[in-house]
Design a protein around this motif. Structure first.
Motif, mmCIF file in Angstrom:
data_model
loop_
_atom_site.group_PDB
_atom_site.id
_atom_site.type_symbol
_atom_site.label_atom_id
_atom_site.label_comp_id
_atom_site.label_asym_id
_atom_site.label_seq_id
_atom_site.Cartn_x
_atom_site.Cartn_y
_atom_site.Cartn_z
ATOM 1 N N PHE A 109 30.272 -35.462 6.699
ATOM 2 C CA PHE A 109 30.594 -34.114 7.202
ATOM 3 C C PHE A 109 30.733 -34.089 8.716
ATOM 4 O O PHE A 109 31.269 -33.126 9.273
ATOM 5 C CB PHE A 109 29.517 -33.113 6.770
ATOM 6 N N LYS A 110 30.239 -35.136 9.407
ATOM 7 C CA LYS A 110 30.259 -35.147 10.873
ATOM 8 C C LYS A 110 31.685 -35.027 11.426
ATOM 9 O O LYS A 110 31.879 -34.718 12.604
ATOM 10 C CB LYS A 110 29.590 -36.409 11.419
ATOM 11 N N ASN A 136 26.375 -41.758 11.500
ATOM 12 C CA ASN A 136 27.566 -41.000 11.108
ATOM 13 C C ASN A 136 28.229 -40.244 12.259
ATOM 14 O O ASN A 136 29.460 -40.168 12.322
ATOM 15 C CB ASN A 136 27.222 -40.034 9.971
ATOM 16 N N SER A 203 24.718 -34.966 18.079
ATOM 17 C CA SER A 203 24.735 -33.865 17.120
ATOM 18 C C SER A 203 23.341 -33.369 16.758
ATOM 19 O O SER A 203 22.984 -33.250 15.616
ATOM 20 C CB SER A 203 25.508 -34.248 15.860
ATOM 21 N N PRO A 235 20.484 -31.846 3.410
ATOM 22 C CA PRO A 235 19.614 -32.808 4.096
ATOM 23 C C PRO A 235 19.623 -32.521 5.598
ATOM 24 O O PRO A 235 20.686 -32.251 6.156
ATOM 25 C CB PRO A 235 20.282 -34.162 3.821
ATOM 26 N N VAL A 236 18.466 -32.563 6.251
ATOM 27 C CA VAL A 236 18.419 -32.244 7.682
ATOM 28 C C VAL A 236 17.702 -33.304 8.508
ATOM 29 O O VAL A 236 16.689 -33.864 8.085
ATOM 30 C CB VAL A 236 17.757 -30.867 7.967
ATOM 31 N N GLY A 237 18.273 -33.565 9.698
ATOM 32 C CA GLY A 237 17.603 -34.339 10.730
ATOM 33 C C GLY A 237 16.987 -33.318 11.677
ATOM 34 O O GLY A 237 15.851 -32.893 11.509
ATOM 35 N N ALA A 238 17.780 -32.893 12.680
ATOM 36 C CA ALA A 238 17.358 -31.758 13.509
ATOM 37 C C ALA A 238 17.792 -30.449 12.847
ATOM 38 O O ALA A 238 17.159 -29.416 13.029
ATOM 39 C CB ALA A 238 17.956 -31.860 14.900
ATOM 40 N N GLY A 239 18.898 -30.496 12.108
ATOM 41 C CA GLY A 239 19.286 -29.348 11.288
ATOM 42 C C GLY A 239 20.482 -28.512 11.697
ATOM 43 O O GLY A 239 20.677 -27.425 11.145
ATOM 44 N N PRO A 240 21.351 -28.977 12.612
ATOM 45 C CA PRO A 240 22.491 -28.120 12.981
ATOM 46 C C PRO A 240 23.427 -27.780 11.817
ATOM 47 O O PRO A 240 23.981 -26.681 11.794
ATOM 48 C CB PRO A 240 23.228 -28.922 14.062
ATOM 49 N N LEU A 241 23.578 -28.680 10.855
ATOM 50 C CA LEU A 241 24.461 -28.345 9.726
ATOM 51 C C LEU A 241 23.919 -27.140 8.974
ATOM 52 O O LEU A 241 24.653 -26.201 8.662
ATOM 53 C CB LEU A 241 24.624 -29.548 8.778
ATOM 54 N N ILE A 299 18.870 -39.262 8.241
ATOM 55 C CA ILE A 299 18.197 -37.996 8.570
ATOM 56 C C ILE A 299 16.805 -38.223 9.156
ATOM 57 O O ILE A 299 16.028 -37.280 9.302
ATOM 58 C CB ILE A 299 18.099 -37.046 7.340
ATOM 59 N N GLU A 348 25.370 -41.833 0.185
ATOM 60 C CA GLU A 348 24.370 -42.617 0.906
ATOM 61 C C GLU A 348 22.982 -42.030 0.618
ATOM 62 O O GLU A 348 22.870 -40.848 0.231
ATOM 63 C CB GLU A 348 24.678 -42.688 2.396
ATOM 64 N N SER A 351 21.946 -38.556 1.633
ATOM 65 C CA SER A 351 22.584 -37.438 0.927
ATOM 66 C C SER A 351 21.989 -37.221 -0.459
ATOM 67 O O SER A 351 21.968 -36.094 -0.955
ATOM 68 C CB SER A 351 24.080 -37.710 0.771
ATOM 69 N N THR A 378 26.354 -35.124 1.947
ATOM 70 C CA THR A 378 26.736 -35.232 3.356
ATOM 71 C C THR A 378 27.481 -36.513 3.741
ATOM 72 O O THR A 378 28.278 -36.516 4.677
ATOM 73 C CB THR A 378 25.484 -35.078 4.251
ATOM 74 N N GLY A 379 27.199 -37.646 3.048
ATOM 75 C CA GLY A 379 27.824 -38.900 3.472
ATOM 76 C C GLY A 379 28.043 -39.895 2.329
ATOM 77 O O GLY A 379 27.392 -39.830 1.281
HETATM 78 C C1 PLP Z 1 23.786 -36.074 10.247
HETATM 79 C C2 PLP Z 1 23.486 -36.185 8.812
HETATM 80 C C3 PLP Z 1 22.657 -35.264 8.154
HETATM 81 C C4 PLP Z 1 21.853 -34.223 8.874
HETATM 82 O O1 PLP Z 1 22.516 -33.392 9.654
HETATM 83 P P1 PLP Z 1 21.915 -32.585 10.891
HETATM 84 O O2 PLP Z 1 22.674 -31.337 10.784
HETATM 85 O O3 PLP Z 1 22.220 -33.423 12.094
HETATM 86 O O4 PLP Z 1 20.447 -32.374 10.733
HETATM 87 C C5 PLP Z 1 22.517 -35.355 6.790
HETATM 88 N N1 PLP Z 1 23.099 -36.343 6.084
HETATM 89 C C6 PLP Z 1 23.871 -37.270 6.668
HETATM 90 C C7 PLP Z 1 24.458 -38.342 5.830
HETATM 91 C C8 PLP Z 1 24.089 -37.227 8.053
HETATM 92 O O5 PLP Z 1 24.857 -38.140 8.632
#
Ligand code: PLP
Ligand code: ZN
Length: 392
Positions: A109-110, A136, A203, A235-241, A299, A348, A351, A378-379
């Motif tokens: 999605f990036k 990503n 991101s 799925p969230v890392g910092a969570g902007p999506l 994430i 992946e 996701s 997401t990926g």
């Molecule tokens: C970046 C990413 C996320 C998380 O997205 P954020 O919005 O940056 O938290 C989730 N899944 C995949 C595969 C990513 O690359």
């Protein structure tokens, strides 16, 4: 028509004029792009517009770039959305949908935020772009920078999957490997960007313009589902999506298209779950200090020096009456296989967490049988083959 109103600090509300800045000048809080919504919605029927454009650029009146800019595009967005009949049987929930972001041009999605970011880079005629990435973002930055004809430098943790590193290299980006976590790469990339006046595309919530591209996920789910689903699992890392997707739905509400909002679910791996921890404790997000190693490296963000980004995501989850769920590696690997074998979708590990979370929500009776659930894929699985190689 001037559509852009300014950049508002999400922490203190201070307003800034539109320019390339990353943080509130008063309190260092993250920024949010504001629009003159009434004018935009008055002028044209939302979504009947810009039909000569495709994918995310169909929605360019709600994008933070000049309207006369030629977008830097590879055909991102307009990804498949479908009902998942096998998972429905397995999980006993009647309405499960997959939004398959893994078939974007660089397989995640990036591409949505990076298409916007590189269009902006062209508009401001920046000399070079730079990003920190767990993989990503770097891959997408490299591809869109190539397309824009702008040099690109990427800082990644040494643990970044080979497949993602190879893609960045083939697209011609300069890669710098950092011994440490994503947060360490974030720091070096940030300092280098400031020192050289390069555009930072990292991101997290650092670049308020790039993440506007993520809103298009909401517009597409609205159009493809034909309304508002009860739950959206991301799925969230910092969570902007997650945060930007929710913003997209709020804009649809402002435009009078919908009268309810979805409940947002943020998923993290148990090994690195600062947002879930804070959700459980009812506190703000603290940096994650435990080891953090998980198959879901995409994430795994310990938020070391920017835990307020996690708190921003947590606030959105709570506002939406949502959930924050942590899942373990066994469940992630199981659901990666399940999605491939039952639905023909190879994702992946990062996701597959969305499906693990849904199973957990069902077990804990957080989701009802007749509610509708969208899992965001997401990926793509080909971008991180370590788990598969180990199993075979
Ligand atoms: C970046 C990413 C996320 C998380 O997205 P954020 O919005 O940056 O938290 C989730 N899944 C995949 C595969 C990513 O690359
Ligand atoms: Zn502020």
């Amino acid at each position: 028509m001037n559509r852009l109103k300014g950049l508002t600090c999400v922490e203190c509300g201070h307003k800034h004029e539109i320019s390339i800045i990353y943080k509130c000048e008063r309190c260092k809080g993250s920024l949010d792009v504001e629009y003159y919504y009434n004018e935009i919605f008055d002028e044209k029927e939302l979504f009947a517009l810009d039909t000569f454009r495709e994918g995310i650029w169909k929605y360019s009146s709600l994008m933070p770039v000049n309207e006369d800019m030629n977008p830097v595009t590879l055909g991102e967005g307009n990804t498949p959305f479908f009902r998942s009949s096998k998972l429905i049987q397995k999980l006993g929930i009647n309405n499960i949908y997959l939004k398959n972001e893994s078939v974007n041009p660089t397989l995640s999605f990036k591409d949505r935020p990076l298409s916007v970011a590189l269009t902006l880079a062209k508009q401001y005629e920046v000399e070079k772009v730079i990003t920190a990435s767990t993989g990503n973002t770097g891959v997408a930055a490299a591809a869109y920078a190539a397309r824009a004809g702008i040099p690109c430098e990427i800082y990644i943790p040494a643990s970044t999957p080979q497949e993602k590193q190879m893609m960045m290299e083939v697209y011609g980006a300069k890669i710098k490997t950092i011994e440490g976590t994503f947060s360490d790469a974030y720091k070096v990339a940030g300092e280098t960007a400031i020192a050289n006046d390069w555009l930072n595309l990292t991101s997290t919530f650092l670049n308020p313009f790039a993440i506007e591209g993520d809103k298009t996920l909401a517009y597409e789910i609205y159009e493809q589902y034909g309304g508002v689903p009860d739950w959206i699992i991301i799925p969230v890392g910092a969570g902007p999506l997650l945060v930007s997707c929710y913003k997209g739905f709020k804009e649809l509400q402002l435009a009078g298209k919908i009268d309810s909002l979805p409940r947002m679910v943020g998923v993290q791996a148990e090994a690195c779950a600062p947002i879930v921890e804070a959700f459980k404790k009812g506190t703000k997000v603290e940096p994650w200090t435990k080891s953090g190693k998980s198959v879901a490296g995409g994430i795994a963000d310990p938020l070391t020096t920017y835990s307020q980004d996690g708190t921003r995501t947590l606030r959105t989850i709570i506002e939406s009456n949502g959930q924050a769920i942590a899942v373990n590696d066994d469940s992630i690997i199981k659901h990666q296989r399940l999605l491939a074998e039952e639905e023909g979708v190879f994702v992946e590990p990062s996701s597959a967490t969305a499906l693990s979370a849904l199973e957990k929500m069902k077990e804990n009776e957080l989701v009802q049988k007749d509610q509708s659930v969208v899992c965001v894929i997401t990926g793509h699985g080909l971008k991180d083959l370590d788990v598969i190689k180990k199993e075979n």
